[in-house]
Design an enzyme around this catalytic site. Sequence first.
Site, PDB file in Angstrom:
ATOM      1  N   TRP A   1       1.144   5.574   0.820  1.00 41.69           N
ATOM      2  CA  TRP A   1       1.128   6.461   2.078  1.00 41.69           C
ATOM      3  C   TRP A   1      -0.116   7.529   1.869  1.00 41.69           C
ATOM      4  CZ3 TRP A   1       2.124  10.986  -0.328  1.00 41.69           C
ATOM      5  CH2 TRP A   1       3.361  11.227  -1.147  1.00 41.69           C
TER       6      TRP A   1
ATOM      7  N   LYS B   1      11.843  17.322  -2.739  1.00 42.41           N
ATOM      8  CA  LYS B   1      11.610  16.734  -3.968  1.00 42.41           C
ATOM      9  C   LYS B   1      10.577  17.632  -4.687  1.00 42.41           C
ATOM     10  CE  LYS B   1       9.051  13.262  -6.824  1.00 42.41           C
ATOM     11  NZ  LYS B   1       8.277  12.119  -6.765  1.00 42.41           N
TER      12      LYS B   1
ATOM     13  N   SER C   1       4.785   4.040  -6.787  1.00 45.97           N
ATOM     14  CA  SER C   1       5.506   4.673  -7.841  1.00 45.97           C
ATOM     15  C   SER C   1       5.562   3.524  -9.030  1.00 45.97           C
ATOM     16  CB  SER C   1       6.821   5.021  -7.328  1.00 45.97           C
ATOM     17  OG  SER C   1       7.635   3.899  -6.955  1.00 45.97           O
TER      18      SER C   1
ATOM     19  N   LYS D   1       0.568  -4.957   3.495  1.00 45.34           N
ATOM     20  CA  LYS D   1       2.032  -4.357   3.690  1.00 45.34           C
ATOM     21  C   LYS D   1       1.681  -2.702   3.744  1.00 45.34           C
ATOM     22  CE  LYS D   1       6.089  -2.404   2.888  1.00 45.34           C
ATOM     23  NZ  LYS D   1       6.165  -1.118   3.226  1.00 45.34           N
TER      24      LYS D   1
ATOM     25  N   TYR E   1      10.286  -9.460  -9.233  1.00 52.21           N
ATOM     26  CA  TYR E   1      10.172 -10.411  -8.282  1.00 52.21           C
ATOM     27  C   TYR E   1       9.257 -11.583  -8.885  1.00 52.21           C
ATOM     28  CZ  TYR E   1      11.260  -6.172  -5.029  1.00 52.21           C
ATOM     29  OH  TYR E   1      11.566  -5.305  -4.501  1.00 52.21           O
TER      30      TYR E   1
ATOM     31  N   LEU F   1       0.921  -1.197  -0.026  1.00 50.87           N
ATOM     32  CA  LEU F   1       0.095  -0.017   0.096  1.00 50.87           C
ATOM     33  C   LEU F   1       0.649   1.202   0.128  1.00 50.87           C
ATOM     34  CD1 LEU F   1      -2.458  -1.180   2.619  1.00 50.87           C
ATOM     35  CD2 LEU F   1      -2.700  -1.318   0.342  1.00 50.87           C
TER      36      LEU F   1
ATOM     37  N   GLU G   1      -0.728  -0.318  -9.676  1.00 53.69           N
ATOM     38  CA  GLU G   1      -1.728   1.094  -9.992  1.00 53.69           C
ATOM     39  C   GLU G   1      -0.330   2.185  -9.580  1.00 53.69           C
ATOM     40  OE1 GLU G   1      -2.563   4.322  -9.679  1.00 53.69           O
ATOM     41  OE2 GLU G   1      -3.973   3.857  -8.039  1.00 53.69           O
ATOM     42  N   CYS G   2       0.097   2.817 -10.770  1.00 58.51           N
ATOM     43  CA  CYS G   2       1.303   3.582 -10.383  1.00 58.51           C
ATOM     44  C   CYS G   2       0.919   5.211 -10.662  1.00 58.51           C
ATOM     45  CB  CYS G   2       2.392   2.960 -11.383  1.00 58.51           C
ATOM     46  SG  CYS G   2       2.801   1.338 -10.911  1.00 58.51           S
TER      47      CYS G   2
ATOM     48  N   GLU H   1       5.778  13.330 -12.638  1.00 56.42           N
ATOM     49  CA  GLU H   1       4.962  13.414 -11.547  1.00 56.42           C
ATOM     50  C   GLU H   1       5.577  14.311 -10.072  1.00 56.42           C
ATOM     51  OE1 GLU H   1       3.973   9.690  -9.535  1.00 56.42           O
ATOM     52  OE2 GLU H   1       1.522  10.285  -9.712  1.00 56.42           O
TER      53      GLU H   1
ATOM     54  N   CYS I   1      -2.520  10.296  -7.318  1.00 55.87           N
ATOM     55  CA  CYS I   1      -2.078   9.867  -8.579  1.00 55.87           C
ATOM     56  C   CYS I   1      -2.961  10.147  -9.612  1.00 55.87           C
ATOM     57  CB  CYS I   1      -2.074   8.176  -8.471  1.00 55.87           C
ATOM     58  SG  CYS I   1      -3.602   7.526  -8.028  1.00 55.87           S
TER      59      CYS I   1
HETATM   60  P1  NAD Z   1       6.828   3.510  -3.419  1.00 53.71           P
HETATM   61  O1  NAD Z   1       6.244   3.161  -4.500  1.00 53.71           O
HETATM   62  O2  NAD Z   1       8.365   3.341  -3.085  1.00 53.71           O
HETATM   63  O3  NAD Z   1       6.303   3.160  -2.139  1.00 53.71           O
HETATM   64  C1  NAD Z   1       4.967   2.518  -2.063  1.00 53.71           C
HETATM   65  C2  NAD Z   1       5.053   1.062  -1.232  1.00 53.71           C
HETATM   66  O4  NAD Z   1       5.940   0.098  -1.989  1.00 53.71           O
HETATM   67  C3  NAD Z   1       5.224   1.403   0.112  1.00 53.71           C
HETATM   68  O5  NAD Z   1       4.461   0.339   1.028  1.00 53.71           O
HETATM   69  C4  NAD Z   1       6.784   0.806   0.236  1.00 53.71           C
HETATM   70  O6  NAD Z   1       7.156   0.318   1.522  1.00 53.71           O
HETATM   71  C5  NAD Z   1       6.884  -0.329  -0.903  1.00 53.71           C
HETATM   72  N1  NAD Z   1       8.063  -0.364  -1.273  1.00 53.71           N
HETATM   73  C6  NAD Z   1       9.198   0.604  -1.475  1.00 53.71           C
HETATM   74  N2  NAD Z   1      10.251   0.040  -2.126  1.00 53.71           N
HETATM   75  C7  NAD Z   1      10.116  -1.343  -2.306  1.00 53.71           C
HETATM   76  C8  NAD Z   1      10.803  -2.528  -2.761  1.00 53.71           C
HETATM   77  N3  NAD Z   1      12.078  -1.941  -3.355  1.00 53.71           N
HETATM   78  N4  NAD Z   1      10.177  -3.627  -2.869  1.00 53.71           N
HETATM   79  C9  NAD Z   1       9.057  -3.918  -2.183  1.00 53.71           C
HETATM   80  N5  NAD Z   1       8.279  -2.914  -2.045  1.00 53.71           N
HETATM   81  C10 NAD Z   1       8.824  -1.670  -1.891  1.00 53.71           C
HETATM   82  O7  NAD Z   1       6.481   5.204  -3.166  1.00 53.71           O
HETATM   83  P2  NAD Z   1       7.288   6.247  -2.334  1.00 53.71           P
HETATM   84  O8  NAD Z   1       8.909   5.964  -2.286  1.00 53.71           O
HETATM   85  O9  NAD Z   1       6.897   6.388  -1.039  1.00 53.71           O
HETATM   86  O10 NAD Z   1       6.885   7.502  -3.112  1.00 53.71           O
HETATM   87  C11 NAD Z   1       7.643   8.040  -4.358  1.00 53.71           C
HETATM   88  C12 NAD Z   1       6.868   8.571  -5.349  1.00 53.71           C
HETATM   89  O11 NAD Z   1       5.998   7.387  -5.887  1.00 53.71           O
HETATM   90  C13 NAD Z   1       6.039   9.810  -4.958  1.00 53.71           C
HETATM   91  O12 NAD Z   1       6.789  10.880  -5.195  1.00 53.71           O
HETATM   92  C14 NAD Z   1       4.760   9.642  -5.975  1.00 53.71           C
HETATM   93  O13 NAD Z   1       5.346  10.263  -7.063  1.00 53.71           O
HETATM   94  C15 NAD Z   1       4.545   8.353  -6.331  1.00 53.71           C
HETATM   95  N6  NAD Z   1       3.382   7.700  -5.392  1.00 53.71           N
HETATM   96  C16 NAD Z   1       2.344   7.170  -6.193  1.00 53.71           C
HETATM   97  C17 NAD Z   1       1.472   6.714  -5.531  1.00 53.71           C
HETATM   98  C18 NAD Z   1       0.090   6.544  -6.134  1.00 53.71           C
HETATM   99  O14 NAD Z   1      -1.124   6.590  -5.527  1.00 53.71           O
HETATM  100  N7  NAD Z   1       0.017   5.912  -7.421  1.00 53.71           N
HETATM  101  C19 NAD Z   1       1.393   6.624  -4.041  1.00 53.71           C
HETATM  102  C20 NAD Z   1       2.597   6.867  -3.398  1.00 53.71           C
HETATM  103  C21 NAD Z   1       3.443   7.407  -4.133  1.00 53.71           C
HETATM  104 MN    MN Z   2      10.164   4.436  -2.624  1.00 55.01          MN
END
Ligand code: NAD
Ligand code: MN
Length: 496
Positions: free
Chosen positions: A164, A349, A242, A188, A252, A162, A264-265, A398, A299
């Site tokens: 944040w 950022k 992301s 998670k 994976y 999930l 859903e990115c 973004e 998003c």
């Molecule tokens: P992220 O995609 O890294 O994190 C999302 C989830 O993935 C979290 O639960 C995180 O712990 C988990 N995660 C992170 N790295 C992982 C890995 N290597 N393997 C498995 N799980 C992992 O997002 P972020 O770093 O918090 O934010 C970065 C950017 O992502 C933001 O600036 C934004 O542009 C984008 N974002 C998009 C959404 C959306 O609704 N689509 C939501 C959050 C962030």
């Molecule tokens: Mn990240």
Amino acid sequence: MTLTDAAAIAETLSLPTQAVIGGQITDAISAKTFASINPATGQELAQIAECGSADVDAAVAAARSAVDTGPWGAMAPADRRRLMIRFANLIDANAAELATLEALEGGKPIADTSSIDVPETVEAIRWHAEAADKVYDQISPSGPGVVSMIEREPLGVIGAVLPWNFPLMMAGWKLGPILATGNAVVLKPAEQTSMTTLRLAELALEAGLPAGVVNAVPGFGPAVGEPLGRHGHVDGVTFTGSTETGREFLRYSADSNLKRVTLECGGKNPLIVMADADNLDSIADHIATSIFWNAGQNCSSNSRLIVHSSLKAQLLDLVLERAGDWVVGDPLDPATKIGAIIEEAHMAKILDNIAAANEAGAELILGGNQVRADSGGWFVEPTIFDNVTPDMRLATEEVFGPVLAVTSFDQPDDAIELANRTEYGLAASIFTSDVRTAHLAARRIQAGTVTVNCYGEGDITTPFGGYKLSGFGGRDNGLAAHEQYTQPKTIWLDLS
Ligand code: NAD
Ligand code: MN
């Protein structure tokens, strides 16, 4: 609710900090913890169980037995429906507590968490619950000599990773269809926002869902998300976040058991205003809501305004007027419309994107700064850049903050071309008074959701997800969401 009411609830809240694994509310096996920070103050709220691969193994094993040998896998759909509706009702009964938790940990305005995040989470679980015993399987037209049934079976164990920005709602969007189709789940939460997910898993137990059906394993991406993504006994992963991390889940899966992956990115969504659009007042409202709601950490926010040059000056005046209503403030104050940015690194950022836009020659017409720094938290004011050209970073990347990029056009075809000039394709909006223009544009725009004369995402009845780099492998919401959590089985019976 007043600020005093919300503060009083916040004062007496018991903060959920432990994992929920196999019906037990428990510390991490390592006993490690990490800090959950209130982004509106920079202060620690609590220490959360910092789980790792051993906790993931335990949660997956509990989920496996719940579906493979436990009561959940053997349960009639109508009984699943009843338990899920009790779960939804319990969330509803704890609405004030959950709305406050979500505001505290996510920095989100209490006005939003109480009127949108919590009710929509309840609605998502109820809607899918009610579908649990109303979706039929198929018999194929294979001829008089056979009976051929096409049944949809649950995949089994789903990992739900999930974000944040909408912690409760995204948990609800995943839990509804996962549970309605008979799967067990390992949630998670994002490390920034663990608590409402942990509370949901506790409430699932309280509602009577059997142990192991809903597990919640808090911790960091590499320590919890990756082992879940690589686990040989996990049948599917659903992810919101992301694009970069989404790609990892495909890797994976490829490197492990070819588990189903749904992503859903991100998005860089366009909002087009055609020359014949009417009611500029209302359009200005939609534009402001789209980019400033949830501080732009959304998003599906329309971060690119593509407006006909004949309307630009008048429309921007109206948007600037509206921006004044988007009060940045304490998330617990019901008057606040823009809360905190999730963490300091993310604020940095956003500010870096603003600096780059200034440098590239875009014209800053509103905002551009961090505000409320004396709170100790992370806040950015509503920001608008005019004269953004398609090659600028602000038009392509973004930002995930309250930063609008404005570009104008003269020919309608150019508007569509600009709208599609992005690697993303999550959502788009078009404003026009011509029904043909609306339909033609909606078909030509490469996005999973196109809204006409409004900003929005549809609702729980409509599939939500992205084209291009915005998504992969399925959709949230609607009955479409049931497909990614089930697989078809053909049962062929020879009658001769
Ligand atoms: P992220 O995609 O890294 O994190 C999302 C989830 O993935 C979290 O639960 C995180 O712990 C988990 N995660 C992170 N790295 C992982 C890995 N290597 N393997 C498995 N799980 C992992 O997002 P972020 O770093 O918090 O934010 C970065 C950017 O992502 C933001 O600036 C934004 O542009 C984008 N974002 C998009 C959404 C959306 O609704 N689509 C939501 C959050 C962030
Ligand atoms: Mn990240």
